[in-house]
Scaffold this motif. Structure first.
Motif, PDB file in Angstrom:
ATOM      1  N   ALA A 112       0.829  -1.201   0.000  1.00  0.00           N
ATOM      2  CA  ALA A 112       0.000   0.000   0.000  1.00  0.00           C
ATOM      3  C   ALA A 112       0.867   1.257   0.000  1.00  0.00           C
ATOM      4  CB  ALA A 112      -0.935  -0.004   1.208  1.00  0.00           C
ATOM      5  N   PHE A 113       1.901   1.274   0.825  1.00  0.00           N
ATOM      6  CA  PHE A 113       2.799   2.426   0.858  1.00  0.00           C
ATOM      7  C   PHE A 113       3.592   2.534  -0.449  1.00  0.00           C
ATOM      8  CE2 PHE A 113       2.240   2.480   5.507  1.00  0.00           C
ATOM      9  CZ  PHE A 113       2.166   3.853   5.712  1.00  0.00           C
ATOM     10  N   ALA A 114       4.043   1.405  -0.990  1.00  0.00           N
ATOM     11  CA  ALA A 114       4.840   1.426  -2.217  1.00  0.00           C
ATOM     12  C   ALA A 114       4.065   2.047  -3.371  1.00  0.00           C
ATOM     13  CB  ALA A 114       5.288   0.014  -2.585  1.00  0.00           C
ATOM     14  N   GLU A 115       2.780   1.727  -3.479  1.00  0.00           N
ATOM     15  CA  GLU A 115       1.987   2.208  -4.610  1.00  0.00           C
ATOM     16  C   GLU A 115       1.536   3.659  -4.463  1.00  0.00           C
ATOM     17  OE1 GLU A 115      -0.808  -0.061  -6.777  1.00  0.00           O
ATOM     18  OE2 GLU A 115      -0.013  -1.985  -6.060  1.00  0.00           O
ATOM     19  N   THR A 116       1.938   4.304  -3.364  1.00  0.00           N
ATOM     20  CA  THR A 116       1.728   5.745  -3.293  1.00  0.00           C
ATOM     21  C   THR A 116       2.774   6.477  -4.119  1.00  0.00           C
ATOM     22  OG1 THR A 116       3.106   5.987  -1.302  1.00  0.00           O
ATOM     23  CG2 THR A 116       0.741   5.597  -0.972  1.00  0.00           C
ATOM     24  N   GLU A 117       3.853   5.774  -4.501  1.00  0.00           N
ATOM     25  CA  GLU A 117       4.948   6.425  -5.222  1.00  0.00           C
ATOM     26  C   GLU A 117       5.314   5.748  -6.544  1.00  0.00           C
ATOM     27  OE1 GLU A 117       6.505   9.197  -4.687  1.00  0.00           O
ATOM     28  OE2 GLU A 117       5.560   9.732  -2.794  1.00  0.00           O
ATOM     29  N   ASN A 163       7.447  -7.627  -7.616  1.00  0.00           N
ATOM     30  CA  ASN A 163       6.967  -8.745  -6.807  1.00  0.00           C
ATOM     31  C   ASN A 163       7.397 -10.090  -7.376  1.00  0.00           C
ATOM     32  OD1 ASN A 163       5.319  -9.833  -4.640  1.00  0.00           O
ATOM     33  ND2 ASN A 163       3.838 -10.400  -6.200  1.00  0.00           N
ATOM     34  N   SER A 164       7.766 -10.111  -8.668  1.00  0.00           N
ATOM     35  CA  SER A 164       8.198 -11.362  -9.292  1.00  0.00           C
ATOM     36  C   SER A 164       9.579 -11.806  -8.819  1.00  0.00           C
ATOM     37  CB  SER A 164       8.183 -11.243 -10.822  1.00  0.00           C
ATOM     38  OG  SER A 164       9.129 -10.291 -11.262  1.00  0.00           O
ATOM     39  N   THR A 165      10.210 -11.012  -7.954  1.00  0.00           N
ATOM     40  CA  THR A 165      11.466 -11.457  -7.333  1.00  0.00           C
ATOM     41  C   THR A 165      11.207 -12.464  -6.213  1.00  0.00           C
ATOM     42  OG1 THR A 165      11.427  -9.595  -5.780  1.00  0.00           O
ATOM     43  CG2 THR A 165      12.642  -9.275  -7.834  1.00  0.00           C
ATOM     44  N   THR A 166       9.949 -12.696  -5.862  1.00  0.00           N
ATOM     45  CA  THR A 166       9.631 -13.607  -4.757  1.00  0.00           C
ATOM     46  C   THR A 166      10.223 -15.008  -4.935  1.00  0.00           C
ATOM     47  OG1 THR A 166       7.606 -12.394  -4.248  1.00  0.00           O
ATOM     48  CG2 THR A 166       7.771 -14.625  -3.378  1.00  0.00           C
ATOM     49  N   PRO A 167      10.134 -15.636  -6.130  1.00  0.00           N
ATOM     50  CA  PRO A 167      10.771 -16.963  -6.269  1.00  0.00           C
ATOM     51  C   PRO A 167      12.279 -16.925  -6.030  1.00  0.00           C
ATOM     52  CG  PRO A 167       9.251 -16.557  -8.076  1.00  0.00           C
ATOM     53  CD  PRO A 167       9.404 -15.266  -7.358  1.00  0.00           C
ATOM     54  N   LEU A 168      12.925 -15.836  -6.428  1.00  0.00           N
ATOM     55  CA  LEU A 168      14.359 -15.715  -6.183  1.00  0.00           C
ATOM     56  C   LEU A 168      14.631 -15.613  -4.690  1.00  0.00           C
ATOM     57  CD1 LEU A 168      15.167 -13.062  -8.954  1.00  0.00           C
ATOM     58  CD2 LEU A 168      15.164 -15.548  -9.158  1.00  0.00           C
ATOM     59  N   MET A 169      13.815 -14.820  -3.993  1.00  0.00           N
ATOM     60  CA  MET A 169      13.939 -14.696  -2.544  1.00  0.00           C
ATOM     61  C   MET A 169      13.649 -16.031  -1.865  1.00  0.00           C
ATOM     62  SD  MET A 169      14.644 -11.488  -1.809  1.00  0.00           S
ATOM     63  CE  MET A 169      14.506  -9.837  -2.504  1.00  0.00           C
ATOM     64  N   THR A 170      12.666 -16.749  -2.397  1.00  0.00           N
ATOM     65  CA  THR A 170      12.309 -18.054  -1.837  1.00  0.00           C
ATOM     66  C   THR A 170      13.496 -19.005  -1.902  1.00  0.00           C
ATOM     67  OG1 THR A 170      10.011 -17.759  -2.526  1.00  0.00           O
ATOM     68  CG2 THR A 170      10.709 -20.003  -2.022  1.00  0.00           C
ATOM     69  N   LEU A 171      14.179 -18.989  -3.027  1.00  0.00           N
ATOM     70  CA  LEU A 171      15.349 -19.846  -3.184  1.00  0.00           C
ATOM     71  C   LEU A 171      16.461 -19.439  -2.227  1.00  0.00           C
ATOM     72  CD1 LEU A 171      16.908 -22.066  -4.668  1.00  0.00           C
ATOM     73  CD2 LEU A 171      17.633 -20.318  -6.308  1.00  0.00           C
ATOM     74  N   ILE A 172      16.732 -18.148  -2.138  1.00  0.00           N
ATOM     75  CA  ILE A 172      17.815 -17.672  -1.275  1.00  0.00           C
ATOM     76  C   ILE A 172      17.569 -18.068   0.175  1.00  0.00           C
ATOM     77  CG2 ILE A 172      18.911 -15.599  -0.319  1.00  0.00           C
ATOM     78  CD1 ILE A 172      18.452 -14.287  -3.091  1.00  0.00           C
ATOM     79  N   PHE A 173      16.369 -17.792   0.687  1.00  0.00           N
ATOM     80  CA  PHE A 173      16.052 -18.149   2.068  1.00  0.00           C
ATOM     81  C   PHE A 173      15.957 -19.667   2.241  1.00  0.00           C
ATOM     82  CE2 PHE A 173      14.427 -13.724   2.137  1.00  0.00           C
ATOM     83  CZ  PHE A 173      15.159 -13.266   3.219  1.00  0.00           C
ATOM     84  N   VAL A 212       8.597  -3.080  -1.847  1.00  0.00           N
ATOM     85  CA  VAL A 212       8.112  -4.275  -2.546  1.00  0.00           C
ATOM     86  C   VAL A 212       9.106  -5.419  -2.371  1.00  0.00           C
ATOM     87  CG1 VAL A 212       7.402  -5.240  -4.763  1.00  0.00           C
ATOM     88  CG2 VAL A 212       6.904  -2.848  -4.226  1.00  0.00           C
ATOM     89  N   ILE A 213      10.395  -5.112  -2.423  1.00  0.00           N
ATOM     90  CA  ILE A 213      11.422  -6.145  -2.235  1.00  0.00           C
ATOM     91  C   ILE A 213      11.328  -6.746  -0.831  1.00  0.00           C
ATOM     92  CG2 ILE A 213      13.893  -6.642  -2.260  1.00  0.00           C
ATOM     93  CD1 ILE A 213      12.699  -5.908  -4.987  1.00  0.00           C
ATOM     94  N   VAL A 214      11.124  -5.888   0.162  1.00  0.00           N
ATOM     95  CA  VAL A 214      10.976  -6.391   1.547  1.00  0.00           C
ATOM     96  C   VAL A 214       9.731  -7.265   1.654  1.00  0.00           C
ATOM     97  CG1 VAL A 214      10.572  -5.720   3.952  1.00  0.00           C
ATOM     98  CG2 VAL A 214      12.204  -4.436   2.560  1.00  0.00           C
ATOM     99  N   ALA A 215       8.631  -6.830   1.025  1.00  0.00           N
ATOM    100  CA  ALA A 215       7.397  -7.635   1.041  1.00  0.00           C
ATOM    101  C   ALA A 215       7.634  -8.980   0.371  1.00  0.00           C
ATOM    102  CB  ALA A 215       6.273  -6.881   0.333  1.00  0.00           C
ATOM    103  N   SER A 216       8.370  -8.986  -0.729  1.00  0.00           N
ATOM    104  CA  SER A 216       8.678 -10.239  -1.428  1.00  0.00           C
ATOM    105  C   SER A 216       9.507 -11.165  -0.545  1.00  0.00           C
ATOM    106  CB  SER A 216       9.431  -9.946  -2.730  1.00  0.00           C
ATOM    107  OG  SER A 216       8.632  -9.197  -3.614  1.00  0.00           O
ATOM    108  N   ALA A 217      10.423 -10.582   0.217  1.00  0.00           N
ATOM    109  CA  ALA A 217      11.226 -11.384   1.148  1.00  0.00           C
ATOM    110  C   ALA A 217      10.340 -12.004   2.227  1.00  0.00           C
ATOM    111  CB  ALA A 217      12.316 -10.516   1.777  1.00  0.00           C
TER     112      ALA A 217
END
Length: 302
Positions: A84-89, A99-109, A155-160
């Motif tokens: 919500a905060f991200a889409e204000t800017e 948000n499509s970085t989520t699979p990459l984050m999933t792999l890293i974690f 968004v990156i933090v949300a994806s993480a």
């Protein structure tokens, strides 16, 4: 129907629903603050889920509730407000691509904490995907100089958060029904979201006299019930019948829908941003090429 077919049906449904969620967030922000939008989104989803899934809570034992609590905040509470905060800017389409970085984050974690097998293809995919993400952020800042692309970090933090949550559900909550996980998550978040809404100073009396606010609440109602409540049930089931990285692959089909909504709404998207988005998708594709992600015995359900 074979599970391999069902999981693709779930993936397509989630792509359509969550691909439309970003434009709903944007429209909701026309009359609501980010904190108000996030709170109402959770409240609407929680009320819907408690009505349809209350009985599923009775099957969750005491020891499993700690994972429900952790999953609730990582998988829903923090990301809802961060987006919500991200889409204000930044534009809704850009948020969906990031948000499509989520699979990459999933792999890293997964590699660091959940015993996912690490291969050369996966390493290359992570590097390529992250390069695409950086390219998207920098190109977006050039195309839209009036937007603050530091908000891309939200968004990156949300994806993480999503990535950690997916690994937790797969490893520790495989024996809880998808409806039980989702209902438990939002029951936990109902009171915190009401508290956040209270401190925003929101007044229901304004709804009747403010048509912009009324429309925003309608968008958030759809977002909460369909884009959050129903979609999270499907997503949690998808995690249980597939692997974490496949499940989060929905994040690279979501932008196809979100981009369509963005274009219809007049959002500007450059060729350089398109190339960066394709680079991200290439990275995610490489990450998903290997099927067996966990070293744990398959019979454990982990």
């Amino acid at each position: 129907m074979p599970l391999k077919n069902i999981k693709w049906i779930y993936l397509i449904l989630l792509s359509l629903v969550w691909g439309s969620s970003f434009i709903l967030i944007k429209k909701g922000l026309a009359g609501l603050s980010p904190l108000e939008l996030g709170s109402f989104r959770i409240i609407f989803a929680a009320l819907f889920l408690v009505m349809v899934g209350f009985k599923s809570l009775l099957k969750i034992n005491r020891s499993q509730w700690r994972w429900i609590f952790l999953s609730a905040f990582l998988g829903s509470f923090f990301p809802v407000y961060l987006f919500a905060f991200a889409e204000t800017e930044i534009d809704s389409a850009i948020a969906s691509i990031l948000n499509s970085t989520t699979p990459l984050m999933t792999l890293i974690f997964g590699i660091l904490f959940f015993r996912i097998v690490f291969t050369q293809n996966k390493a290359l995919g992570v590097i390529i995907g992250l390069l695409g993400t950086l390219g998207l952020i920098f190109s977006g800042a050039q195309v839209n100089p009036d937007q603050n692309y530091f908000y891309s970090g939200l968004v990156i933090v949300a994806s993480a958060c999503y990535a950690i949550n997916v690994n937790i559900i797969k490893r520790y909550m495989h024996d809880i029904s998808a409806l039980g996980i989702t209902t438990g998550n939002f029951l936990v978040l109902l009171i915190p979201s009401v508290i956040v809404l209270y401190f925003t100073g929101f007044s229901l009396g304004e709804v009747a006299v403010n048509p912009v606010l009324s429309r925003s609440l309608l968008y958030v109602l759809i977002l909460g019930v369909v884009g959050t409540g129903i979609a999270m049930i499907i997503f949690n089931k998808l995690i249980q019948i597939s692997d974490p990285v496949f499940s989060t692959s929905v994040t690279y089909t979501i932008p196809l829908v979100a981009l369509g909504w963005g274009f219809l709404d007049g959002e500007v998207f450059s060729y350089l941003q398109l190339i960066s988005a394709l680079v991200i998708l290439l990275g995610v594709f490489l990450v998903n090429r290997t099927k067996n992600l966990y070293t744990a015995n398959k019979t454990t359900g982990l």
